[in-house]
Design an enzyme around this catalytic site. Structure first.
Site, mmCIF file in Angstrom:
data_model
loop_
_atom_site.group_PDB
_atom_site.id
_atom_site.type_symbol
_atom_site.label_atom_id
_atom_site.label_comp_id
_atom_site.label_asym_id
_atom_site.label_seq_id
_atom_site.Cartn_x
_atom_site.Cartn_y
_atom_site.Cartn_z
ATOM 1 N N ASP A 93 64.723 30.311 43.756
ATOM 2 C CA ASP A 93 65.176 30.391 42.360
ATOM 3 C C ASP A 93 66.220 31.484 42.238
ATOM 4 O O ASP A 93 66.178 32.481 42.970
ATOM 5 C CB ASP A 93 63.986 30.681 41.425
ATOM 6 C CG ASP A 93 64.269 30.291 39.974
ATOM 7 O OD1 ASP A 93 65.222 30.849 39.384
ATOM 8 O OD2 ASP A 93 63.556 29.438 39.448
ATOM 9 N N LYS A 130 72.372 14.306 35.390
ATOM 10 C CA LYS A 130 71.050 13.738 35.675
ATOM 11 C C LYS A 130 71.155 12.268 36.081
ATOM 12 O O LYS A 130 70.373 11.776 36.898
ATOM 13 C CB LYS A 130 70.136 13.922 34.456
ATOM 14 C CG LYS A 130 69.788 15.388 34.178
ATOM 15 C CD LYS A 130 69.038 16.004 35.343
ATOM 16 C CE LYS A 130 68.481 17.379 35.059
ATOM 17 N NZ LYS A 130 67.658 17.899 36.155
ATOM 18 N N ASP A 166 70.649 30.553 44.904
ATOM 19 C CA ASP A 166 71.468 29.823 43.938
ATOM 20 C C ASP A 166 71.682 28.431 44.534
ATOM 21 O O ASP A 166 72.424 28.265 45.504
ATOM 22 C CB ASP A 166 72.807 30.530 43.728
ATOM 23 C CG ASP A 166 73.693 29.790 42.746
ATOM 24 O OD1 ASP A 166 73.362 28.633 42.392
ATOM 25 O OD2 ASP A 166 74.716 30.366 42.340
ATOM 26 N N VAL A 167 71.035 27.429 43.952
ATOM 27 C CA VAL A 167 71.069 26.087 44.566
ATOM 28 C C VAL A 167 72.463 25.464 44.527
ATOM 29 O O VAL A 167 72.733 24.500 45.258
ATOM 30 C CB VAL A 167 70.055 25.109 43.916
ATOM 31 C CG1 VAL A 167 68.626 25.577 44.115
ATOM 32 C CG2 VAL A 167 70.362 24.884 42.433
ATOM 33 N N TYR A 169 75.081 17.356 30.323
ATOM 34 C CA TYR A 169 73.887 17.511 31.158
ATOM 35 C C TYR A 169 73.407 16.144 31.659
ATOM 36 O O TYR A 169 73.095 15.974 32.845
ATOM 37 C CB TYR A 169 72.834 18.203 30.309
ATOM 38 C CG TYR A 169 71.410 18.187 30.793
ATOM 39 C CD1 TYR A 169 70.926 19.171 31.646
ATOM 40 C CD2 TYR A 169 70.502 17.214 30.343
ATOM 41 C CE1 TYR A 169 69.591 19.184 32.037
ATOM 42 C CE2 TYR A 169 69.174 17.218 30.733
ATOM 43 C CZ TYR A 169 68.728 18.200 31.576
ATOM 44 O OH TYR A 169 67.415 18.214 31.972
ATOM 45 N N THR A 196 58.720 23.964 27.913
ATOM 46 C CA THR A 196 59.060 24.983 28.913
ATOM 47 C C THR A 196 59.974 26.002 28.224
ATOM 48 O O THR A 196 60.503 25.721 27.145
ATOM 49 C CB THR A 196 59.839 24.371 30.095
ATOM 50 O OG1 THR A 196 61.106 23.905 29.609
ATOM 51 C CG2 THR A 196 59.097 23.217 30.741
#
Ligand SMILES: NC(=O)c1ccc[n+]([C@@H]2O[C@H](COP(=O)([O-])OP(=O)(O)OC[C@H]3O[C@@H](n4cnc5c(N)ncnc54)[C@H](O)[C@@H]3O)[C@@H](O)[C@H]2O)c1
Length: 252
Positions: free
Chosen positions: A38, A151, A57-58, A147, A182
């Protein structure tokens, strides 16, 4: 034992918070050796849950690759990758911003592409990849266009990867959460979505991180060995339609 993950080496990205945090804890309880990657510092809570942690950092391919190497080094291999980390924001399409959309794409989708490419090199037959997509990747969702594009890319990549990796004995599935309570969702929606989902979903409630974690757990396990290339909606039935009771409320 059902859905047993004893001794499996599992990487979960974005697990310092929300859905990822619930997932990492659940997979650990199922017996897996879990490594969390993460951007935020989750080392202390990972240790509390019995998980390993590496700041990652993905969106940086070298860091994503380094995370998978770390799993091999710590846990002797890689059995499951859960691509969960994401960035999000609400912006109408009329105000679309290329730089922001590109950033979402890099963090949310490109990380999945790189993660899958690198995971498949490190996995043996029996491996599994679970990509967290979104309802907004498959349905129009006002405010979530930039976003949602990222996805949708995840859902597409999941299907192609399932076909290409199937002969290697590796399954690839996506999960599309609906509205889940969340930190991300609450910071954007406050309690408005919680109240709306009581009416909008056949389940009559907002989802919780463990609702998604349970689906990840199943898809990661060998009990799901005949399931690949799917996009599982875990949304309380939100995407399916409207109940008669809800229609009655709207009309009354
Ligand atoms: N909460 C919902 O209602 C909902 C709905 C649909 C899909 N999702 C998806 O579920 C997943 C988890 O979302 P959440 O609601 O738990 O969000 P969250 O914000 O609570 O958690 C996301 C985590 O990802 C991490 N992260 C962000 N950018 C990163 C990066 N570049 N590298 C590494 N880590 C990074 C954050 O630090 C955070 O810990 C995401 O893929 C999200 O798109 C959530």
């Amino acid at each position: 034992m059902m859905f047993d993950l004893t001794g499996k080496s599992i990487v979960v990205t974005g697990a310092a918070s929300g859905i990822g945090a619930g997932t990492a804890q659940r997979l650990r309880r199922a017996g897996a050796n879990v490594l969390i990657g993460d951007l935020a510092d989750g080392a202390a809570q990972a240790a509390e849950w019995g998980c390993a942690f590496q700041r990652t950092d993905v969106s940086d391919p070298a860091q994503m690759t380094g995370l998978l190497d770390k799993a091999v080094e710590l846990h002797g291999g890689l059995d499951v990758l859960v691509n969960n980390a994401a960035a999000a924001g609400v912006h109408n399409m009329a105000e679309a911003d290329e730089a922001r959309a590109e950033r979402y794409f890099r963090i949310n989708a490109m990380s999945v592409l790189v993660g899958m490419r690198e995971a498949v090199k490190r996995m043996k037959p029996g491996g599994a990849i679970v990509n967290i997509a979104s309802l907004s990747g498959a349905r129009g969702t006002p405010g979530w266009g930039e976003y949602g594009m990222s996805k949708a890319a995840i859902i597409s990549a999941t299907q192609t990867a399932a076909l290409e990796f199937g002969p290697l004995g590796i399954r690839v599935n996506a999960i599309s959460p609906g509205g889940i309570a969340t930190p991300l969702s609450i910071s954007i929606n406050g309690d408005a979505l919680t109240r709306a989902l009581e009416v909008l979903t056949p389940a009559g409630r907002e989802g919780q991180p463990d609702d998604i974690a349970a689906a990840v757990h199943f898809l990661a396990s060998s009990d799901a060995s005949y399931i690949t290339g799917q996009n599982l909606f875990v949304d309380g039935g939100w995407s399916i339609g409207t109940t008669v009771q809800t229609i009655g409320k709207i009309l009354s």
